[in-house]
Write a protein that holds these residues in place. Structure first.
Motif, PDB file in Angstrom:
ATOM      1  N   LYS A 260       8.596  32.367 -52.157  1.00  0.00           N
ATOM      2  CA  LYS A 260       7.305  32.013 -51.567  1.00  0.00           C
ATOM      3  C   LYS A 260       7.440  31.873 -50.061  1.00  0.00           C
ATOM      4  N   LEU A 261       6.563  32.589 -49.315  1.00  0.00           N
ATOM      5  CA  LEU A 261       6.472  32.494 -47.859  1.00  0.00           C
ATOM      6  C   LEU A 261       5.073  32.018 -47.493  1.00  0.00           C
ATOM      7  N   GLN A 262       4.979  30.900 -46.762  1.00  0.00           N
ATOM      8  CA  GLN A 262       3.699  30.338 -46.373  1.00  0.00           C
ATOM      9  C   GLN A 262       3.639  30.240 -44.852  1.00  0.00           C
ATOM     10  N   PHE A 263       2.879  31.160 -44.228  1.00  0.00           N
ATOM     11  CA  PHE A 263       2.755  31.218 -42.773  1.00  0.00           C
ATOM     12  C   PHE A 263       1.291  31.165 -42.347  1.00  0.00           C
ATOM     13  N   MET A 264       0.470  30.443 -43.058  1.00  0.00           N
ATOM     14  CA  MET A 264      -0.953  30.373 -42.723  1.00  0.00           C
ATOM     15  C   MET A 264      -1.161  29.756 -41.347  1.00  0.00           C
ATOM     16  N   GLY A 265      -1.981  30.422 -40.512  1.00  0.00           N
ATOM     17  CA  GLY A 265      -2.348  29.875 -39.219  1.00  0.00           C
ATOM     18  C   GLY A 265      -1.187  29.639 -38.284  1.00  0.00           C
ATOM     19  N   LEU A 288      -0.132  34.802 -45.583  1.00  0.00           N
ATOM     20  CA  LEU A 288      -0.153  35.056 -44.146  1.00  0.00           C
ATOM     21  C   LEU A 288      -1.582  35.047 -43.602  1.00  0.00           C
ATOM     22  N   PRO A 289      -2.469  34.187 -44.085  1.00  0.00           N
ATOM     23  CA  PRO A 289      -3.852  34.201 -43.581  1.00  0.00           C
ATOM     24  C   PRO A 289      -3.961  33.588 -42.194  1.00  0.00           C
ATOM     25  N   LYS A 337      -2.236  37.825 -59.422  1.00  0.00           N
ATOM     26  CA  LYS A 337      -3.321  36.952 -59.859  1.00  0.00           C
ATOM     27  C   LYS A 337      -4.297  36.647 -58.725  1.00  0.00           C
ATOM     28  N   ILE A 338      -3.761  36.587 -57.502  1.00  0.00           N
ATOM     29  CA  ILE A 338      -4.569  36.281 -56.321  1.00  0.00           C
ATOM     30  C   ILE A 338      -4.400  37.421 -55.318  1.00  0.00           C
ATOM     31  N   LEU A 339      -5.511  38.057 -54.915  1.00  0.00           N
ATOM     32  CA  LEU A 339      -5.472  39.136 -53.922  1.00  0.00           C
ATOM     33  C   LEU A 339      -6.591  38.884 -52.913  1.00  0.00           C
ATOM     34  N   TRP A 340      -6.198  38.364 -51.734  1.00  0.00           N
ATOM     35  CA  TRP A 340      -7.159  38.015 -50.695  1.00  0.00           C
ATOM     36  C   TRP A 340      -6.904  38.877 -49.464  1.00  0.00           C
ATOM     37  N   LEU A 341      -7.836  39.792 -49.195  1.00  0.00           N
ATOM     38  CA  LEU A 341      -7.719  40.712 -48.066  1.00  0.00           C
ATOM     39  C   LEU A 341      -8.937  40.630 -47.161  1.00  0.00           C
TER      40      LEU A 341
END
Length: 561
Positions: A260-265, A288-289, A337-341
């Motif tokens: 898991k990589l979490q680089f939001m903001g 990466l949002p 399961k989750i696809l946010w583009l």
């Protein structure tokens, strides 16, 4: 998505606890009534003195059990079954001060004092004297001030959580390197700005580290290169909401264990790497949002396709600058399961291979440059709960086949430009789903209000704007008003009168502007924002308008007759 993250964290924590305390060790720990040896008297007094420093607001009732001679039977206290020494202390939802009497609990190996209110006190220095401690959780307990560097004396720690709600700070992180066995580290919301140039070197020296959580920690540096790293076991890296102002670090591709990589903001800039993703074949979640990444989405999927059996379940590129088209190879990511583009510049059509994503639950694609068609294979995604295709330039036809097996669907949104997407659904169609949220905007819905919407009795949000609908709004729609929090029928050609009084859901938002509605001004209780502009309402404003609509915050109304 936030729920799934919480569940993942909880499961990992439970797993880690049993890893720290294997079955044989647990046989010697108890707080049950059949303890062979009562607690040590000096330790019982230490706990009672600790209790005296706490406020009398124990809503959980934990401290009400702290009576009697055997403290091993008290809630939140675990003892060694043979010696009677207190080994574990787990308390939450308390407030007050930590009495230094806890210093007498010299055999503690597990301390969890999370989710308390210790009134801005610093972390007690005596905690560093618990030499047998392997688990320490002081998160979200209103500590403040400098994190004491002598915590580094706890050389047996496997788990450390100091998530601090932005009230603590460090002068450096060299003390972290002493945790030679540490597996979990969370310094979320701790101000690490004074260690911003050295933090990565320090944490990379932890050879057994599996989870690193540093969200909202005032970090402003993320080196493109590190000369030496022991990240051979790292599974989760969370750096959310730090202004790193850097390109995507290529050395991350060398950590094949990453899940898991979490680089939001994080203000990640430049081009999304076109290769290297095939080295991260264990990746389950990539977040990466809210960054500034450019590059082609098809090249990313092409690189990641090098993993023959992709484990990826969550992909979030929301609000970046990605372009290109979604490739046919997306059908190979069967575990998604989750696809946010959403909010990128992705163009083209959705490929028919989307039907292979049989586990897909959430598909966000709004505010892109999609200018192709919608494949009817979307209707095969039987686990889909949410799909948002709004603010694009779709073409072609949306039919009943697109919804064929979507029995779990709760949120649906689609819109086009210049009505280039036609909705060809018969009026007697019975949908297989029951929606909470529905938006169809700037589409060719036909001229008559879609009667199949009548079956959607669970709707809280209904948006049918700029669809060239005309005629009277059906009576059955107004019967749904008590469930509706948002109703937008603006930009159509509706005519006739509306009910003079209705009760909407709490603090509702209603927009009926740019139609041909007539009659007297309605009084709709619970409405907070109301737009009736550009209609043909007439007559005086009712005397009781202000009294009945006491929640009204914004009101747009231009009397035209």
């Amino acid at each position: 998505m936030a729920i799934k993250r919480v569940c993942f964290q909880l499961l990992f924590t439970l797993f880690l606890f049993w890893k720290l305390f294997p079955l044989e060790a647990n046989k010697s720990i108890t707080n049950a009534t059949n303890s062979e040896v009562g607690c040590i008297e000096i330790e019982r007094k230490a706990l009672l003195n600790f209790k005296k420093g706490l406020n009398d607001n124990d809503s959980s009732g934990q401290l009400s059990t702290w009576v009697g001679e055997d403290c091993c039977k008290w809630s939140g206290v675990w003892c060694n079954k043979q010696t009677g020494n207190v080994l574990r202390l787990q308390l939450s939802n308390l407030s007050g001060k930590i009495n230094p009497s806890l210093f007498d609990l010299k055999h503690l190996n597990n301390v969890s004092l999370s989710s308390n209110d210790f009134e801005g006190a610093p972390i007690p220095k005596f905690i560093a004297s618990f030499s047998e401690l392997s688990y320490l959780d002081l998160s979200n307990s209103s500590f403040s001030g400098r994190v004491p560097p002598h915590l580094g004396n706890l050389s047996n720690l496997l788990y450390l959580n100091l998530n601090a709600n932005n009230k603590m700070w460090v002068s450096g992180l060299n003390w972290i390197t002493k945790f030679s066995h540490l597996q979990y580290l969370n310094l979320g919301d701790v101000d690490l700005s004074l260690a911003s140039t050295t933090w990565l070197h320090s944490v990379s020296m932890l050879p057994f580290l599996e989870q690193l959580h540093l969200p909202r920690s005032e970090l402003q540096n993320f080196p493109d290169f590190i000369p030496q790293s022991n990240f051979s076991n790292l599974k989760i890296l969370n750096l959310e909401n730090n202004l790193l102002n850097t390109s995507f670090p290529q050395w991350l591709f060398n950590i094949s264990t990453l899940l898991k990589l979490q680089f939001m903001g994080c203000q990640i800039i430049g081009s999304l790497p076109a290769d290297g993703w095939g080295k991260l074949c264990n990746l389950v979640s990539l977040d990466l949002p809210y960054n500034e990444l450019s590059g082609r989405i098809d090249e990313f999927f092409g690189s990641l396709s090098e993993c023959s059996n992709s484990s990826l379940e969550e992909l979030d590129f929301w609000d970046n600058q990605l372009n290109g088209e979604i490739p046919e190879s997306i059908g190979g990511f069967k575990n998604l399961k989750i696809l946010w583009l959403g909010e990128n510049s992705i163009s083209g059509s959705i490929p028919p291979s989307i039907e292979n994503l049989s586990f897909l639950e959430s598909f966000y694609l709004p505010a892109n440059a999609m200018d192709g068609t919608l494949p009817d294979t979307i209707g095969q995604l039987s686990n889909l709960v949410l799909i948002d295709l709004s603010r694009n330039s779709w073409k072609g036809v949306l039919s009943e086949t697109h919804f064929l097996r979507l029995t779990k669907l709760k949120t649906f949104g689609v819109s086009s430009l210049r009505m280039s997407l036609a909705v060809n659904i018969s009026h007697d169609w019975i949908p297989p789903f029951s929606l909470d949220y529905m938006e169809i905007s700037a589409c060719n819905l036909g001229s008559v209000f879609p009667s199949w919407i009548e079956a959607q009795t669970d709707l809280s949000f209904l948006i049918l704007k700029d669809d060239a609908l005309w005629g009277e709004i059906p009576d059955w729609l107004w019967k749904l008003s008590q469930e509706l929090i948002s109703l937008d029928l603006s930009g159509n050609q509706f005519k006739g009168k509306v009910p003079s009084s209705l009760v909407f859901g709490s603090e509702a938002w209603v927009d009926l502007h740019s139609n041909y509605l007539e009659g007297s001004l309605p009084i709709w209780t619970n409405v907070k924002d109301l737009n009736l502009d550009d209609n043909t309402f007439s007559g005086p404003i009712p005397m009781k308008f202000c009294k009945e609509m006491r929640l009204l915050r914004t009101f747009y109304f231009l009397e035209t007759s």
